[in-house]
Motif scaffolding. Structure first.
Motif, PDB file in Angstrom:
ATOM      1  N   ALA A  55       0.383  23.621  61.769  1.00 37.97           N
ATOM      2  CA  ALA A  55      -0.781  23.193  61.178  1.00 37.97           C
ATOM      3  C   ALA A  55      -0.775  21.661  61.236  1.00 37.97           C
ATOM      4  O   ALA A  55      -0.051  21.081  61.554  1.00 37.97           O
ATOM      5  N   CYS A  56      -2.166  21.381  61.176  1.00 37.59           N
ATOM      6  CA  CYS A  56      -2.579  19.935  60.905  1.00 37.59           C
ATOM      7  C   CYS A  56      -3.332  19.663  59.856  1.00 37.59           C
ATOM      8  O   CYS A  56      -4.383  20.270  59.617  1.00 37.59           O
ATOM      9  N   ALA A  57      -3.123  18.490  59.379  1.00 37.67           N
ATOM     10  CA  ALA A  57      -4.168  18.073  58.265  1.00 37.67           C
ATOM     11  C   ALA A  57      -4.682  16.545  58.364  1.00 37.67           C
ATOM     12  O   ALA A  57      -3.815  15.775  58.808  1.00 37.67           O
ATOM     13  N   CYS A  58      -5.823  16.316  58.063  1.00 37.53           N
ATOM     14  CA  CYS A  58      -6.350  14.992  58.263  1.00 37.53           C
ATOM     15  C   CYS A  58      -6.940  14.611  56.831  1.00 37.53           C
ATOM     16  O   CYS A  58      -7.978  15.510  56.570  1.00 37.53           O
ATOM     17  N   VAL A  59      -6.946  13.553  56.194  1.00 40.68           N
ATOM     18  CA  VAL A  59      -7.219  13.230  54.862  1.00 40.68           C
ATOM     19  C   VAL A  59      -8.094  11.794  55.398  1.00 40.68           C
ATOM     20  O   VAL A  59      -7.445  10.895  55.845  1.00 40.68           O
ATOM     21  N   ILE A  60      -9.339  11.478  55.036  1.00 46.38           N
ATOM     22  CA  ILE A  60     -10.185  10.671  55.402  1.00 46.38           C
ATOM     23  C   ILE A  60      -9.958   9.615  53.956  1.00 46.38           C
ATOM     24  O   ILE A  60     -10.335   9.971  52.970  1.00 46.38           O
ATOM     25  N   ALA A  61      -9.799   8.203  54.330  1.00 46.70           N
ATOM     26  CA  ALA A  61      -9.875   7.283  53.288  1.00 46.70           C
ATOM     27  C   ALA A  61     -11.155   6.590  53.661  1.00 46.70           C
ATOM     28  O   ALA A  61     -11.467   6.310  54.704  1.00 46.70           O
ATOM     29  N   ALA A  62     -12.012   6.519  52.631  1.00 47.43           N
ATOM     30  CA  ALA A  62     -13.419   6.115  52.580  1.00 47.43           C
ATOM     31  C   ALA A  62     -13.658   4.882  51.800  1.00 47.43           C
ATOM     32  O   ALA A  62     -12.826   4.707  50.979  1.00 47.43           O
ATOM     33  N   SER A  63     -14.555   4.042  51.958  1.00 45.05           N
ATOM     34  CA  SER A  63     -14.828   2.970  51.159  1.00 45.05           C
ATOM     35  C   SER A  63     -15.425   3.522  49.823  1.00 45.05           C
ATOM     36  O   SER A  63     -16.440   4.441  49.738  1.00 45.05           O
ATOM     37  N   GLY A  64     -15.143   2.825  48.668  1.00 44.71           N
ATOM     38  CA  GLY A  64     -15.432   3.113  47.460  1.00 44.71           C
ATOM     39  C   GLY A  64     -17.288   3.270  47.523  1.00 44.71           C
ATOM     40  O   GLY A  64     -17.821   2.065  48.064  1.00 44.71           O
ATOM     41  N   GLY A  65     -17.811   4.235  47.100  1.00 39.18           N
ATOM     42  CA  GLY A  65     -19.340   4.222  47.035  1.00 39.18           C
ATOM     43  C   GLY A  65     -19.901   5.237  48.157  1.00 39.18           C
ATOM     44  O   GLY A  65     -21.091   5.695  47.871  1.00 39.18           O
ATOM     45  N   ASP A 117       1.677  17.348  52.998  1.00 35.42           N
ATOM     46  CA  ASP A 117       2.572  16.344  52.220  1.00 35.42           C
ATOM     47  C   ASP A 117       2.730  15.162  53.082  1.00 35.42           C
ATOM     48  O   ASP A 117       2.852  14.253  52.794  1.00 35.42           O
ATOM     49  N   ALA A 118       2.838  15.405  54.532  1.00 32.55           N
ATOM     50  CA  ALA A 118       3.114  14.332  55.430  1.00 32.55           C
ATOM     51  C   ALA A 118       1.895  13.264  55.281  1.00 32.55           C
ATOM     52  O   ALA A 118       2.133  12.126  55.303  1.00 32.55           O
ATOM     53  N   ALA A 119       0.506  14.125  55.505  1.00 32.08           N
ATOM     54  CA  ALA A 119      -0.510  13.181  55.685  1.00 32.08           C
ATOM     55  C   ALA A 119      -0.417  12.219  54.270  1.00 32.08           C
ATOM     56  O   ALA A 119      -1.002  11.203  54.320  1.00 32.08           O
ATOM     57  N   TYR A 120      -0.422  12.967  52.996  1.00 23.33           N
ATOM     58  CA  TYR A 120      -0.536  12.287  51.891  1.00 23.33           C
ATOM     59  C   TYR A 120       0.447  11.363  51.641  1.00 23.33           C
ATOM     60  O   TYR A 120       0.274  10.082  51.103  1.00 23.33           O
ATOM     61  N   ALA A 121       1.689  11.620  52.034  1.00 20.83           N
ATOM     62  CA  ALA A 121       2.744  10.634  51.928  1.00 20.83           C
ATOM     63  C   ALA A 121       2.354   9.229  52.761  1.00 20.83           C
ATOM     64  O   ALA A 121       2.604   8.198  52.246  1.00 20.83           O
ATOM     65  N   ALA A 122       1.840   9.645  53.881  1.00 17.70           N
ATOM     66  CA  ALA A 122       1.508   8.245  54.838  1.00 17.70           C
ATOM     67  C   ALA A 122       0.268   7.816  54.081  1.00 17.70           C
ATOM     68  O   ALA A 122       0.293   6.412  54.296  1.00 17.70           O
ATOM     69  N   MET A 123      -0.647   8.448  53.361  1.00 14.38           N
ATOM     70  CA  MET A 123      -1.877   7.781  52.875  1.00 14.38           C
ATOM     71  C   MET A 123      -1.270   6.719  51.963  1.00 14.38           C
ATOM     72  O   MET A 123      -2.178   5.682  51.622  1.00 14.38           O
ATOM     73  N   GLY A 124      -0.373   7.172  51.258  1.00 12.96           N
ATOM     74  CA  GLY A 124       0.385   6.116  50.081  1.00 12.96           C
ATOM     75  C   GLY A 124       0.760   4.772  50.930  1.00 12.96           C
ATOM     76  O   GLY A 124       0.839   3.824  49.808  1.00 12.96           O
ATOM     77  N   ASP A 125       0.916   4.614  51.946  1.00 15.48           N
ATOM     78  CA  ASP A 125       1.305   3.443  52.657  1.00 15.48           C
ATOM     79  C   ASP A 125       0.066   2.469  52.883  1.00 15.48           C
ATOM     80  O   ASP A 125       0.264   1.475  53.384  1.00 15.48           O
ATOM     81  N   VAL A 126      -1.044   3.052  52.941  1.00 16.46           N
ATOM     82  CA  VAL A 126      -2.573   2.279  53.364  1.00 16.46           C
ATOM     83  C   VAL A 126      -3.041   1.837  52.228  1.00 16.46           C
ATOM     84  O   VAL A 126      -3.001   2.755  51.219  1.00 16.46           O
ATOM     85  N   GLN A 127      -3.795   0.723  52.205  1.00 15.21           N
ATOM     86  CA  GLN A 127      -4.464   0.312  51.068  1.00 15.21           C
ATOM     87  C   GLN A 127      -5.808  -0.572  51.644  1.00 15.21           C
ATOM     88  O   GLN A 127      -5.582  -1.343  52.496  1.00 15.21           O
ATOM     89  N   PHE A 128      -6.723  -0.501  50.882  1.00 14.37           N
ATOM     90  CA  PHE A 128      -7.863  -1.617  50.953  1.00 14.37           C
ATOM     91  C   PHE A 128      -8.662  -1.533  49.549  1.00 14.37           C
ATOM     92  O   PHE A 128      -8.640  -0.443  49.057  1.00 14.37           O
TER      93      PHE A 128
END
Ligand code: AMP
Ligand code: GLY
Length: 444
Positions: free
Chosen positions: A345-355, A414-425
């Protein structure tokens, strides 16, 4: 956990080596570029306009996807062999035809075929004429007639769609008469979607799980890709406004083999045959937005191109060389090409700009990415970023698509969300429940 790996070494010294220009500049185009980078036949990758993340894998050129003359000129200057036109608007405007006239090999349908997305009135009439299952509908060119029809039907929710392209926002689900009347007036009188709203489709409201199925087709053969599920609303629990898509998973557990067979027979092949019969033979990627209603699968919408962010969870699962598929589509030999998909399986989680999808700030520094704009345990498809002085900055509503594969959907998530924890803006927003509906389907 099985992270995505990419082979960036581009081969050289063979006869069948190809220079490819990808038109577009979002997460979808990043996924296409990275898949093409795996092909041993691709020697050079260009993208117009691209973005900060794509620039790490392809040479980016500041030409807009809708600048048809600019793209033609660029393709000639670069002397590319192939042009991959990814977004809807240049396809609907006829870019693929112009490039073919110029002698390029092109992945993307002709203008005559792209109308399947460019006009909802066209696609509804096609489905009606050829008996392809879809929601019941009526077409209007005058607001008063549309309103009279809605009042007479007096059934809510009702669905109101602008005929033409509207950045994916041209569909309004009206809960009551007042909302319906406002929707009609805003589209037809206030022209919130410009000329796209000069004709309207009023449609029956359907219920059931939604499935996205992208297929490769050469106009005769249909080769379906792995199914997927989009998450269109901005907030957890499918609350908030409609967006371009906040995350995707593949495969879609609602899409069983039995349903896939039914869709092939009642929807995919009939659509391809209908387009051929109308002298609008479709070559490229056709996207079926389906709803699995209590009365069987029905078409919600067609797109004349890869979906975004569906592509980000479909192409990582593809094992067959994408360039070989492009060639088979263009040469109409798709029936002879075996196509392989990865298990899992594959999962993609989008990080968007607030608003987003409302107004939002840009130019925020993104931290946590490596020099290639990637993360160690996930692929990061950049949707709206730019790179300056070695740093990545936000440059759009949807910013990144953090994507991982796994043997199972929970592992991919789990892998996508764990990786998301490493990015910030600053003011970064992402949904925490991508894939939960798919997991619930599996258990029921
Ligand atoms: P579209 O822009 O055509 O993808 O539509 C956006 C969303 O509106 C779809 O993903 C569906 O969730 C919803 N939608 C569109 N048409 C209908 C319909 N006839 N009945 C129920 N929901 C619909
Ligand atoms: N994800 C829906 C689209 O690409 O239109």
């Amino acid at each position: 956990m099985r992270p995505l790996t990419y082979h960036h070494t581009l081969a050289s010294g063979k006869d069948d080596l190809m220079k490819v220009l990808v038109v577009g500049g979002g997460g979808r185009e990043h996924a296409i570029v990275m898949k093409l980078a795996e092909s041993p036949k691709v020697t050079a990758l260009h993208c117009a306009p691209g973005n900060g993340g794509i620039a790490q894998y392809a040479q980016c050129h500041a030409v807009k996807a809708t600048d048809l003359d600019g793209i033609r000129k660029l393709a000639k200057e670069l002397a590319v062999d192939w042009v991959f036109v990814a977004p809807d608007d240049p396809l609907v405007m006829g870019l693929a035809d112009l490039l073919r006239e110029d002698g390029f090999r092109v992945f993307g349908p002709s203008k005559a075929a792209a109308i399947i997305e460019g006009s909802k009135v066209f696609s509804k009439q096609l489905m009606q004429q050829y008996g392809i299952p879809t929601a019941a509908y009526a077409v209007f060119t005058e607001p008063d007639a549309a309103i009279a029809y809605i009042q007479k039907q007096n059934t809510y929710p009702t669905v109101i769609k602008a005929d033409g392209l509207a950045l994916g926002k041209g569909v309004i689900l009206a809960e009551n008469e007042q909302e319906a009347v406002e929707a009609v007036r805003s589209m037809m009188e206030d022209k919130i979607f410009g000329e796209s709203g000069s004709r309207l489709v009023v449609e029956e409201f359907l219920t059931g799980p939604e499935v996205s199925v992208l297929v490769f087709t050469d106009g005769v053969t249909v080769a379906p890709m792995i199914s997927s599920m989009d998450h269109k609303r901005a907030l957890d629990g499918d609350q908030g406004k409609n967006t371009g898509g906040m995350g995707t998973v593949s495969p879609n557990p609602y899409y069983t083999e039995e349903i896939a067979k039914e869709c092939m027979e009642t929807i995919f092949l009939p659509t391809i045959r209908a387009m051929a019969a109308e002298n609008r033979s479709f070559r490229g990627c056709l996207y079926f937005g389906l709803m699995l209603t209590p009365n069987g699968p029905k078409v919600i919408e067609y797109n004349c191109r890869f979906g975004d962010p569906e592509t980000q969870v479909v192409l990582p699962m593809l094992e067959t060389d994408l360039l070989d598929i492009m060639e088979a589509v263009e040469n109409q030999t798709l029936a002879e090409l075996p196509m392989q998909w990865k298990a899992g399986a594959c999962a993609c989680v989008i990080a968007a700009s607030g608003g987003y999808p409302g107004s939002y700030a840009s130019g925020k520094e993104i931290t946590g990415l490596n020099a290639k704009g990637q993360l160690n345990n996930a692929a990061v498809y950049h949707a709206g970023t730019k790179r300056e002085d070695g740093k990545f900055y936000t440059a759009g509503g949807r910013v990144l698509g953090v994507t991982a594969t796994g043997d199972t959907l929970p592992q991919a998530l789990d892998a996508a969300y764990a990786a998301m924890g490493d990015v910030q803006f600053e003011a970064m927003h992402y949904r925490k429940d991508i894939g939960q509906r798919a997991l619930a389907a599996k258990q029921s």
